[in-house]
Design an enzyme around this catalytic site. Structure first.
Site, PDB file in Angstrom:
ATOM      1  CG  HIS A  76      -4.307   9.397  -0.093  1.00  0.00           C
ATOM      2  ND1 HIS A  76      -5.314   9.882   0.705  1.00  0.00           N
ATOM      3  CD2 HIS A  76      -4.994   8.159  -0.494  1.00  0.00           C
ATOM      4  CE1 HIS A  76      -6.390   9.359   0.939  1.00  0.00           C
ATOM      5  NE2 HIS A  76      -6.208   8.161   0.205  1.00  0.00           N
TER       6      HIS A  76
ATOM      7  CG  HIS B 243      -1.770   0.748   1.234  1.00  0.00           C
ATOM      8  ND1 HIS B 243      -2.152   1.609   2.462  1.00  0.00           N
ATOM      9  CD2 HIS B 243      -2.604   1.406   0.110  1.00  0.00           C
ATOM     10  CE1 HIS B 243      -3.212   2.530   2.101  1.00  0.00           C
ATOM     11  NE2 HIS B 243      -3.544   2.424   0.884  1.00  0.00           N
TER      12      HIS B 243
END
Length: 262
Positions: free
Chosen positions: A67, A25
């Site tokens: 992000h 991730h």
């Protein structure tokens, strides 16, 4: 003796799946500043051969990794990331927020990531993460840039997004690139939504997945992936249910060379 039937195996999509099943991730989970090159290198040091990361556009149309819509959490900057040109963004510190050892680590341009991944033989799931109001533009630009950057690569990036408009734009721009629909929770029409977008996979938050739902996706020809699983017991349960790919922060806990479900 008659072999025992495995209904999950029987429902699995036909054909090879080109991607590793363990996925790190944002590069290295939480061991390094997310979405930076040092994070990908840290994840690779644990044996991971596929990564998930987030891609958006600068004000001048450059694709880079971040992000959040805002800069403050993971960089030295402030305000909307998509409102700044790449020249400004490239000067920000994207590592010091994590720990002093990573101070000065820059934001990562998609071109630089592509060069490193291909040099190292690594695969990637690129999450299209548009600045609000730029869904179609981001999907189109990212897909076209990926087509150029991975032109000679046998295994293309898997493009994913929570934003259906971004996925539709990526599909329209470069239909041949593989796509996946991201969902924060399971919805009754999850499979239909993915198929309508021409996706090859569904990526669902792990609390929303179980064996019947994984089998439902498989029967429709979809691969079923999940995020973000950090507990061994939960990972084992999902592998046993027929899962195809698992995104984790715990690159230090899970061995990506292990056989899922074994």
């Amino acid at each position: 003796m008659q072999a025992t039937r495995d209904p999950l195996a029987e429902s699995a999509p036909a054909g090879p799946w080109p991607y590793p099943r363990w996925i790190a991730h944002r590069g290295a989970g939480k061991l390094a500043p997310e979405n930076t090159l040092v994070a990908f290198k840290r994840g690779a040091s644990y044996g991971y051969q596929m990564f998930e990361c987030d891609v958006k556009l600068s004000a001048d149309g450059e694709a880079f990794l971040l992000h959040d819509a805002e800069l403050a959490r993971t960089t030295s900057g402030h305000g909307l990331a998509g409102a700044m040109n790449w020249a400004e963004l490239s000067r920000l510190d994207a590592g010091g927020w994590h720990s002093p050892a990573f101070a000065g680590e820059p934001l990562l341009h998609l071109d630089a990531l592509a060069a490193w991944l291909q040099a190292e033989g690594q695969a990637v799931n690129l999450e299209i993460k548009p600045t609000p109001g730029t869904d179609r533009l981001t999907g189109e630009v990212v897909a076209k840039r990926v087509e150029q950057l991975w032109a000679g690569s046998e295994v293309k990036p898997l493009l994913s997004s929570f934003q259906s408009e971004a996925l539709a734009a990526a599909r329209d721009a470069v239909p041949s690139l593989p796509r996946a629909l991201l969902l924060t929770e399971w919805v009754p029409n999850a499979v239909a939504l993915a198929l309508d977008l021409g996706c090859i996979a569904l990526v669902v938050q792990h609390a929303g997945l179980d064996a019947p739902r994984i089998a439902e996706g498989h029967r429709a020809g979809l691969r079923m992936l999940t995020y973000t699983v950090n507990e061994p017991e939960r990972a084992q349960a999902l592998w046993s249910a027929g899962l195809d790919g698992l995104i984790t922060d715990r690159v230090d806990l899970f061995d990506p060379r292990s056989v899922p479900g074994a």
